[in-house]
Design a protein around this motif. Structure first.
Motif, PDB file in Angstrom:
ATOM      1  N   ASN A   1       0.848  -1.191   0.000  1.00 46.98           N
ATOM      2  CA  ASN A   1       0.000   0.000   0.000  1.00 46.98           C
ATOM      3  C   ASN A   1       0.888   1.247   0.000  1.00 46.98           C
ATOM      4  OD1 ASN A   1      -2.356  -1.565   0.239  1.00 46.98           O
ATOM      5  ND2 ASN A   1      -2.188  -1.587   2.474  1.00 46.98           N
ATOM      6  N   SER A   2       0.707   2.081  -1.008  1.00 49.84           N
ATOM      7  CA  SER A   2       1.384   3.375  -1.057  1.00 49.84           C
ATOM      8  C   SER A   2       0.352   4.454  -0.772  1.00 49.84           C
ATOM      9  CB  SER A   2       2.005   3.610  -2.440  1.00 49.84           C
ATOM     10  OG  SER A   2       2.948   2.609  -2.749  1.00 49.84           O
ATOM     11  N   TYR A   3       0.783   5.492  -0.064  1.00 51.20           N
ATOM     12  CA  TYR A   3      -0.150   6.542   0.344  1.00 51.20           C
ATOM     13  C   TYR A   3       0.338   7.905  -0.151  1.00 51.20           C
ATOM     14  CZ  TYR A   3      -1.740   2.846   3.458  1.00 51.20           C
ATOM     15  OH  TYR A   3      -2.203   1.648   3.957  1.00 51.20           O
ATOM     16  N   LEU A   4      -0.596   8.702  -0.644  1.00 55.08           N
ATOM     17  CA  LEU A   4      -0.303  10.067  -1.083  1.00 55.08           C
ATOM     18  C   LEU A   4      -1.214  11.018  -0.322  1.00 55.08           C
ATOM     19  CD1 LEU A   4       0.392  11.364  -4.646  1.00 55.08           C
ATOM     20  CD2 LEU A   4      -1.318  12.524  -3.233  1.00 55.08           C
ATOM     21  N   LEU A   5      -0.588  11.871   0.470  1.00 55.71           N
ATOM     22  CA  LEU A   5      -1.310  12.874   1.251  1.00 55.71           C
ATOM     23  C   LEU A   5      -1.230  14.214   0.544  1.00 55.71           C
ATOM     24  CD1 LEU A   5      -0.180  12.281   4.951  1.00 55.71           C
ATOM     25  CD2 LEU A   5      -2.545  12.318   4.144  1.00 55.71           C
ATOM     26  N   THR A   6      -2.315  14.954   0.552  1.00 49.94           N
ATOM     27  CA  THR A   6      -2.306  16.282  -0.041  1.00 49.94           C
ATOM     28  C   THR A   6      -2.607  17.344   1.013  1.00 49.94           C
ATOM     29  OG1 THR A   6      -4.649  16.116  -0.659  1.00 49.94           O
ATOM     30  CG2 THR A   6      -3.020  15.454  -2.308  1.00 49.94           C
ATOM     31  N   ASN A   7      -2.036  18.505   0.803  1.00 54.60           N
ATOM     32  CA  ASN A   7      -2.320  19.682   1.606  1.00 54.60           C
ATOM     33  C   ASN A   7      -2.317  20.848   0.634  1.00 54.60           C
ATOM     34  OD1 ASN A   7      -2.274  21.941   3.321  1.00 54.60           O
ATOM     35  ND2 ASN A   7      -1.230  20.791   4.931  1.00 54.60           N
ATOM     36  N   GLU A   8      -3.534  21.268   0.244  1.00 50.79           N
ATOM     37  CA  GLU A   8      -3.703  22.216  -0.850  1.00 50.79           C
ATOM     38  C   GLU A   8      -3.067  21.609  -2.117  1.00 50.79           C
ATOM     39  OE1 GLU A   8      -2.222  25.957   0.584  1.00 50.79           O
ATOM     40  OE2 GLU A   8      -3.966  26.261   1.883  1.00 50.79           O
ATOM     41  N   HIS A   9      -2.056  22.256  -2.690  1.00 48.63           N
ATOM     42  CA  HIS A   9      -1.477  21.737  -3.928  1.00 48.63           C
ATOM     43  C   HIS A   9      -0.177  20.955  -3.691  1.00 48.63           C
ATOM     44  CE1 HIS A   9      -4.406  23.644  -6.491  1.00 48.63           C
ATOM     45  NE2 HIS A   9      -4.204  24.803  -5.893  1.00 48.63           N
ATOM     46  N   ASN A  10       0.195  20.792  -2.438  1.00 46.64           N
ATOM     47  CA  ASN A  10       1.395  20.018  -2.125  1.00 46.64           C
ATOM     48  C   ASN A  10       1.020  18.593  -1.745  1.00 46.64           C
ATOM     49  OD1 ASN A  10       3.182  22.181  -2.529  1.00 46.64           O
ATOM     50  ND2 ASN A  10       2.829  22.939  -0.447  1.00 46.64           N
ATOM     51  N   CYS A  11       1.945  17.686  -1.939  1.00 50.10           N
ATOM     52  CA  CYS A  11       1.678  16.291  -1.567  1.00 50.10           C
ATOM     53  C   CYS A  11       2.942  15.628  -1.061  1.00 50.10           C
ATOM     54  CB  CYS A  11       1.102  15.508  -2.746  1.00 50.10           C
ATOM     55  SG  CYS A  11       2.244  15.199  -4.104  1.00 50.10           S
ATOM     56  N   ILE A  12       2.742  14.572  -0.325  1.00 50.90           N
ATOM     57  CA  ILE A  12       3.832  13.753   0.193  1.00 50.90           C
ATOM     58  C   ILE A  12       3.451  12.301  -0.018  1.00 50.90           C
ATOM     59  CG2 ILE A  12       3.068  13.436   2.589  1.00 50.90           C
ATOM     60  CD1 ILE A  12       5.972  14.482   3.302  1.00 50.90           C
ATOM     61  N   VAL A  13       4.432  11.457  -0.312  1.00 47.27           N
ATOM     62  CA  VAL A  13       4.178  10.046  -0.602  1.00 47.27           C
ATOM     63  C   VAL A  13       4.846   9.184   0.466  1.00 47.27           C
ATOM     64  CG1 VAL A  13       4.561   8.167  -2.236  1.00 47.27           C
ATOM     65  CG2 VAL A  13       3.961  10.448  -3.075  1.00 47.27           C
ATOM     66  N   ILE A  14       4.125   8.186   0.930  1.00 46.55           N
ATOM     67  CA  ILE A  14       4.638   7.245   1.921  1.00 46.55           C
ATOM     68  C   ILE A  14       4.725   5.864   1.282  1.00 46.55           C
ATOM     69  CG2 ILE A  14       4.209   6.150   4.167  1.00 46.55           C
ATOM     70  CD1 ILE A  14       2.617   8.718   4.889  1.00 46.55           C
ATOM     71  N   ASP A  15       5.924   5.281   1.294  1.00 45.44           N
ATOM     72  CA  ASP A  15       6.179   3.941   0.750  1.00 45.44           C
ATOM     73  C   ASP A  15       5.718   3.796  -0.707  1.00 45.44           C
ATOM     74  OD1 ASP A  15       7.249   3.238   3.180  1.00 45.44           O
ATOM     75  OD2 ASP A  15       5.568   2.001   3.818  1.00 45.44           O
ATOM     76  N   PRO A  16       6.415   4.422  -1.650  1.00 46.96           N
ATOM     77  CA  PRO A  16       5.989   4.341  -3.060  1.00 46.96           C
ATOM     78  C   PRO A  16       5.990   2.930  -3.637  1.00 46.96           C
ATOM     79  CG  PRO A  16       7.526   6.142  -2.741  1.00 46.96           C
ATOM     80  CD  PRO A  16       7.534   5.348  -1.471  1.00 46.96           C
ATOM     81  N   GLY A  17       6.856   2.043  -3.127  1.00 44.89           N
ATOM     82  CA  GLY A  17       6.910   0.685  -3.671  1.00 44.89           C
ATOM     83  C   GLY A  17       7.099   0.711  -5.174  1.00 44.89           C
TER      84      GLY A  17
END
Length: 208
Positions: free
Chosen positions: A18-34
Motif C-alpha cells: 500500500n502506497s499513500y499520497l497525502l495532499t495539503n492544498e497543492h502540495n503532496c507527500i508520498v509514503i512507501d511508493p513501492g
C-alpha cells in the motif's frame, strides 16, 4: 481508493504494498511508493500537485521500489529513520525479491525524534523496532501509517535479518497506547480499518 479528501491509496499488484499520497492544498507527500511510482507520478501530474517529500516506513525493497527515481524527478528527499541505515545498506532484500536495487544514498535524509516536518506536513513519529530496527509508525491527524509493524489482523515478520520479536512486542505495547479509537490504521499491506475494529480482531493485541 480514498478514505478522506486528502488521502489517496495505491496498491502495487506484485508485492501488494500500500502506497499513500497525502495532499495539503497543492502540495503532496508520498509514503512507501513501492512499485507504484508510475501511477503516483501520473496522479501528481493529472492533479497538478507539487511533491515535497517521500517517506519510507522502513527500508525493505518492496516498500522502497522506485522511490529514488521519483525523488530525483521531483528533486525531493527520501526520508528514513536513522536506525534503518544498516537495513537499507545491507538488508533491503532487493535481490531476494528479484529486483534490481535502485538506491541513491545521496537522496536519503535520515531523521530521528518523535516528530517529522516536511513543508506543511507534520507527523508524529513512533519508532517501532521489531520488523526492522528503524521501522516507524507515522501519525497525521487521524491517519496512522503503520508500515509493516501492524496489519489489520496480524503484525510484521520478525524472522528476517535484523528482526526481533522481543522488540516487536514492546513496539506493540507502545502502539496500543499511541492510537485512538477514531484513528484509521493504514498498513503497508492488506486492508485498513479503524483502531476500534483492529484492536478487537488482531489477535496480537488480545495478548497485551
Amino acid at each position: 481508493m480514498k478514505i478522506g479528501n486528502d488521502l489517496n491509496i495505491f496498491i502495487d499488484r506484485r508485492f501488494l504494498v500500500n502506497s499513500y499520497l497525502l495532499t495539503n492544498e497543492h502540495n503532496c507527500i508520498v509514503i512507501d511508493p513501492g512499485l507504484n511510482d508510475n501511477v503516483i507520478d501520473n496522479f501528481i501530474i493529472k492533479n497538478q500537485l507539487t511533491l515535497v517529500g517521500i517517506i519510507l516506513t522502513h527500508a525493505h525493497y518492496d516498500h522502497i521500489g522506485n522511490s529514488f527515481a521519483l525523488a530525483q524527478k521531483y528533486t525531493v528527499r527520501v526520508y528514513l529513520q536513522q536506525d534503518d541505515k544498516t537495513t537499507i545498506e545491507k538488508y533491503h532484500f532487493a535481490n531476494e525479491l528479484n529486483m534490481t536495487p535502485n538506491i541513491n544514498y545521496d537522496l536519503i535524509q535520515y531523521f530521528k525524534g518523535n516528530t517529522l516536518t516536511i513543508n506543511q506536513f507534520t507527523f508524529n513519529v513512533l519508532l517501532t523496532k521489531g520488523h526492522t530496527p528503524g521501522g516507524v509508525v507515522l501519525k497525521y491527524h487521524h491517519y496512522v501509517f503503520s508500515g509493516d509493524t501492524v496489519f489489520y489482523d496480524s503484525i510484521g515478520r520478525t524472522d528476517l535479518s535484523l528482526g526481533n520479536m522481543k522488540e516487536m512486542q514492546q513496539s506493540l505495547k507502545m502502539f496500543k497506547e499511541y492510537c485512538d479509537d477514531v484513528d484509521w490504521i493504514l498498513p503497508g499491506h492488506g486492508i485498513n480499518g479503524l483502531w476500534s475494529e483492529i484492536k478487537k480482531h488482531n489477535p496480537y493485541f488480545k495478548e497485551i
